[in-house]
Design a protein around this motif. Structure first.
Motif, PDB file in Angstrom:
ATOM      1  N   UNK A   1      11.599  62.912  69.453  1.00 29.10           N
ATOM      2  CA  UNK A   1      12.153  61.794  70.246  1.00 29.10           C
ATOM      3  C   UNK A   1      12.009  60.466  69.493  1.00 29.10           C
ATOM      4  N   UNK A   2      10.779  60.230  68.951  1.00 27.98           N
ATOM      5  CA  UNK A   2      10.525  58.953  68.267  1.00 27.98           C
ATOM      6  C   UNK A   2      11.443  58.799  67.049  1.00 27.98           C
ATOM      7  N   UNK A   3      11.672  59.916  66.329  1.00 26.69           N
ATOM      8  CA  UNK A   3      12.505  59.799  65.124  1.00 26.69           C
ATOM      9  C   UNK A   3      13.949  59.445  65.482  1.00 26.69           C
ATOM     10  N   UNK A   4      14.456  59.988  66.581  1.00 28.31           N
ATOM     11  CA  UNK A   4      15.813  59.636  67.017  1.00 28.31           C
ATOM     12  C   UNK A   4      15.907  58.166  67.423  1.00 28.31           C
ATOM     13  N   UNK A   5      14.884  57.689  68.128  1.00 30.09           N
ATOM     14  CA  UNK A   5      14.860  56.274  68.544  1.00 30.09           C
ATOM     15  C   UNK A   5      14.862  55.379  67.297  1.00 30.09           C
ATOM     16  N   UNK A   6      14.039  55.752  66.310  1.00 28.77           N
ATOM     17  CA  UNK A   6      13.989  54.981  65.058  1.00 28.77           C
ATOM     18  C   UNK A   6      15.330  55.007  64.336  1.00 28.77           C
ATOM     19  N   UNK A   7      15.967  56.201  64.300  1.00 28.17           N
ATOM     20  CA  UNK A   7      17.272  56.329  63.628  1.00 28.17           C
ATOM     21  C   UNK A   7      18.297  55.400  64.280  1.00 28.17           C
ATOM     22  N   UNK A   8      18.334  55.406  65.616  1.00 27.46           N
ATOM     23  CA  UNK A   8      19.313  54.574  66.339  1.00 27.46           C
ATOM     24  C   UNK A   8      19.009  53.087  66.122  1.00 27.46           C
ATOM     25  N   UNK A   9      17.720  52.733  66.170  1.00 30.34           N
ATOM     26  CA  UNK A   9      17.335  51.327  65.969  1.00 30.34           C
ATOM     27  C   UNK A   9      17.695  50.866  64.551  1.00 30.34           C
ATOM     28  N   UNK A  10      17.413  51.722  63.561  1.00 33.60           N
ATOM     29  CA  UNK A  10      17.725  51.352  62.171  1.00 33.60           C
ATOM     30  C   UNK A  10      19.229  51.169  61.991  1.00 33.60           C
ATOM     31  N   UNK A  11      19.993  52.064  62.606  1.00 30.66           N
ATOM     32  CA  UNK A  11      21.455  51.958  62.504  1.00 30.66           C
ATOM     33  C   UNK A  11      21.962  50.680  63.169  1.00 30.66           C
ATOM     34  N   UNK A  12      21.308  50.323  64.274  1.00 25.19           N
ATOM     35  CA  UNK A  12      21.665  49.098  64.990  1.00 25.19           C
ATOM     36  C   UNK A  12      21.492  47.882  64.063  1.00 25.19           C
ATOM     37  N   UNK A  13      20.345  47.866  63.392  1.00 21.41           N
ATOM     38  CA  UNK A  13      20.049  46.746  62.490  1.00 21.41           C
ATOM     39  C   UNK A  13      21.041  46.751  61.320  1.00 21.41           C
ATOM     40  N   UNK A  14      21.263  47.943  60.755  1.00 23.65           N
ATOM     41  CA  UNK A  14      22.152  48.052  59.600  1.00 23.65           C
ATOM     42  C   UNK A  14      23.585  47.619  59.939  1.00 23.65           C
ATOM     43  N   UNK A  15      24.111  48.119  61.056  1.00 30.04           N
ATOM     44  CA  UNK A  15      25.498  47.780  61.406  1.00 30.04           C
ATOM     45  C   UNK A  15      25.636  46.291  61.731  1.00 30.04           C
ATOM     46  N   UNK A  16      24.635  45.748  62.434  1.00 33.91           N
ATOM     47  CA  UNK A  16      24.747  44.326  62.788  1.00 33.91           C
ATOM     48  C   UNK A  16      24.653  43.427  61.553  1.00 33.91           C
ATOM     49  N   UNK A  17      23.812  43.824  60.591  1.00 29.58           N
ATOM     50  CA  UNK A  17      23.696  43.016  59.378  1.00 29.58           C
ATOM     51  C   UNK A  17      24.967  43.053  58.541  1.00 29.58           C
ATOM     52  N   UNK A  18      25.828  44.019  58.809  1.00 32.14           N
ATOM     53  CA  UNK A  18      27.090  44.077  58.078  1.00 32.14           C
ATOM     54  C   UNK A  18      28.239  43.476  58.888  1.00 32.14           C
ATOM     55  N   UNK A  19      27.885  42.909  60.065  1.00 37.25           N
ATOM     56  CA  UNK A  19      28.927  42.280  60.892  1.00 37.25           C
ATOM     57  C   UNK A  19      28.906  40.775  60.729  1.00 37.25           C
ATOM     58  N   UNK A  20      30.111  40.208  60.620  1.00 36.89           N
ATOM     59  CA  UNK A  20      30.204  38.764  60.412  1.00 36.89           C
ATOM     60  C   UNK A  20      29.616  38.001  61.601  1.00 36.89           C
ATOM     61  N   UNK A  21      29.826  38.537  62.822  1.00 39.88           N
ATOM     62  CA  UNK A  21      29.348  37.855  64.032  1.00 39.88           C
ATOM     63  C   UNK A  21      27.843  37.640  63.955  1.00 39.88           C
ATOM     64  N   UNK A  22      27.117  38.710  63.571  1.00 42.14           N
ATOM     65  CA  UNK A  22      25.660  38.599  63.538  1.00 42.14           C
ATOM     66  C   UNK A  22      25.198  37.649  62.438  1.00 42.14           C
ATOM     67  N   UNK A  23      25.832  37.738  61.287  1.00 41.80           N
ATOM     68  CA  UNK A  23      25.463  36.847  60.180  1.00 41.80           C
ATOM     69  C   UNK A  23      25.676  35.392  60.618  1.00 41.80           C
ATOM     70  N   UNK A  24      26.779  35.168  61.342  1.00 44.35           N
ATOM     71  CA  UNK A  24      27.071  33.819  61.846  1.00 44.35           C
ATOM     72  C   UNK A  24      25.966  33.371  62.813  1.00 44.35           C
ATOM     73  N   UNK A  25      25.540  34.291  63.686  1.00 44.80           N
ATOM     74  CA  UNK A  25      24.475  33.970  64.649  1.00 44.80           C
ATOM     75  C   UNK A  25      23.191  33.597  63.906  1.00 44.80           C
ATOM     76  N   UNK A  26      22.869  34.369  62.888  1.00 46.64           N
ATOM     77  CA  UNK A  26      21.650  34.120  62.104  1.00 46.64           C
ATOM     78  C   UNK A  26      21.727  32.754  61.421  1.00 46.64           C
ATOM     79  N   UNK A  27      22.899  32.475  60.838  1.00 41.72           N
ATOM     80  CA  UNK A  27      23.082  31.183  60.151  1.00 41.72           C
ATOM     81  C   UNK A  27      22.965  30.032  61.155  1.00 41.72           C
ATOM     82  N   UNK A  28      23.610  30.206  62.338  1.00 42.74           N
ATOM     83  CA  UNK A  28      23.550  29.156  63.373  1.00 42.74           C
ATOM     84  C   UNK A  28      22.087  28.902  63.757  1.00 42.74           C
TER      85      UNK A  28
END
Lengths: 318, 165
Positions: free
Chosen positions: A1-28
């Motif tokens: 269970x924990x490994x699946x949660x980690x996989x989903x969380x890591x993917x969440x971080x990875x996909x958001x870091x490749x999205x312009x919206x999130x990068x814009x939020x971070x810069x703001x």
């Protein structure tokens, strides 16, 4: 269970870091922190210069009445007090976008159909999403904290005392909880809503209610405290009904709780036990407990809605 | 695999496959991804973003994520939908290879009856969710001798029961 949660969380971080919206939020967010520090430093320096000039004039005129330093009893952390307004107005809105985007992009694109064809449980999926969002907000908050810590140290020319660092950490921890609450509200409606426009519109309406409507009935009765996190210096005369309403609603106004606790943490000087971080939290415990309870309810709501989510749904409406 | 399979467009093919492989319970997916991509004749594209892929390429990544954990049964929903003739031919070869080479049982639903006659061993006809016919393709072709292709057979099985729009 924990490994699946980690996989989903890591993917969440990875996909958001490749999205312009999130990068814009971070810069703001980084720009907001820098701007807040600059404005705080600039206004403090201006006031101090005016004060020094005034003292010179007073001394040269032969007067014995030296004016009191305007920063007596005011913490050096007040340099970044604009962050309170930025987080309660902009940070919370950006947090909604992070939460809303988290699952809705998968619903809109249809990736959710592939995800749910894999042997993962819904609870693993939603916990992974929540963990991922929390990690991202933590990253944003730590970045802002470090910028503030370095800026204040550079401005004052000395390393902050442990007591002030603790206050700064508690302020950013509170900001994290506040933004996390709005993210989870965004996440909840990205699962619950039947159309993408509603999924964004409802959290924004809630944001307006929490940020503007509720404070109108509480702190707005003392107009200077509505946007300004400074402590109320004087109260205006009101009818008994309004005062009663204010007392009843105040613990439920999470934006007020955030502003009051943050204002006290950053504004009040660290001398005297009544202004210690622990005492500030104790004095506002009812509002703080309600904020945590609301966050818990939002997490539970998202969890429960995800358990009931129909993965075979047709394409979501725009 | 659903019809019009979708992925995270801003991630590469490898990143997408790694995510779905981990969700499928594969511990160290790197070797497996390489193996599957080799099998599907898709090496060299793994580091490209999926958003840059054509429909046919996405379908192959769709197949890759579906077979990465070596399932015994594979369900494909309209796999040829929206593909160009080259894409259809390539996908047909892959599906046949999966059956013959990896011995997977493949359930495939499609409206392209020409594809059924080229790939399937057993056919079933669904009408409003009800299975109205099921037999081996060879038997079907021998029973309906007068009909030249599967479309004619389909129409003649039960003209009354089938609603033709």
């Amino acid at each position: 269970m924990v490994s699946n949660i980690n996989t989903i969380a890591k993917n969440e971080v990875k996909t958001l870091f490749k999205e312009k919206t999130f990068i814009l939020i971070l810069v703001i967010f980084i720009l907001m922190t820098l701007l807040s520090n600059y404005i705080g430093w600039s206004s403090r320096t201006t006031i101090e210069n005016v004060f020094q000039e005034t003292i010179k004039k007073v001394v040269s005129s032969g007067s014995r009445q030296i004016p009191v330093d305007p920063f007596t009893g005011i913490s050096i952390l007040s340099i970044i007090k604009n962050m309170i307004v930025y987080i309660f107005l902009i940070g919370s809105l950006l947090a909604i976008i992070i939460g809303y985007n988290s699952f809705l992009r998968e619903r809109l694109s249809g990736v959710s159909k592939i995800i749910f064809s894999k042997p993962i449980e819904r609870k693993e999926f939603i916990l992974g999403k929540i963990y991922g969002i929390l990690f991202l907000l933590l990253l944003i908050t730590i970045t802002s904290f470090l910028i503030s810590l370095i800026s204040i140290s550079l401005i004052t020319g000395k390393i902050l005392s442990l007591q002030l660092v603790v206050k700064l950490i508690i302020f950013y921890f509170l900001s994290l909880i506040y933004m996390f609450l709005f993210s989870i509200i965004g996440l909840f409606f990205s699962i619950f809503a039947k159309s993408s426009s509603l999924a964004l519109m409802i959290p924004v309406i809630i944001w307006i209610f929490i940020s503007f409507v509720l404070p109108e009935l509480t702190s707005a009765l003392n107009p200077t405290a509505l946007l300004n996190p400074a402590n109320i210096q004087s109260t205006l005369p009101h009818g008994k009904v309004l005062i009663f309403l204010q007392e009843i609603l105040k613990p439920f106004s999470v934006s007020d709780t955030y502003k009051v606790i943050s204002g006290s943490l950053l504004e009040l000087d660290s001398t005297g036990s009544s202004t210690s971080a622990l005492n500030i939290l104790i004095n506002n415990s009812a509002g703080f407990i309600f904020m945590i309870a609301l966050l818990g309810a939002a997490i539970f709501g998202s969890y429960y809605t995800m358990l009931k989510f129909d993965a075979t749904e047709e394409e979501i409406y725009e | 695999m659903p019809e019009n399979v979708k992925f995270y467009d801003n991630l590469t093919a490898f990143e997408n496959l790694k995510y779905f492989a981990l969700l499928s319970g594969i511990k160290n997916p790197e070797t497996k991804i390489s193996e599957v991509l080799e099998y599907l004749d898709f090496k060299g594209f793994e580091n490209k973003k999926i958003g840059e892929f054509s429909k046919g390429m996405k379908q192959r990544i769709g197949i890759a994520q579906a077979i990465i954990h070596d399932p015994e049964i594979l369900f494909l929903d309209e796999p040829s939908s929206g593909l160009d003739p080259f894409g259809i031919k390539k996908l047909r070869e892959i599906i046949i290879n999966l059956n013959r080479g990896k011995h997977m049982t493949i359930f495939m639903n499609t409206h392209l009856l020409s594809e059924v006659s080229k790939m399937c061993t057993t056919i079933g006809i669904l009408n409003h969710g009800k299975l109205i016919y099921k037999d081996a393709l060879k038997n079907t072709m021998s029973i309906f001798k007068d009909d030249t292709n599967l479309e004619d057979i389909y129409l003649s099985i039960d003209k009354k029961e089938l609603s033709i729009d």
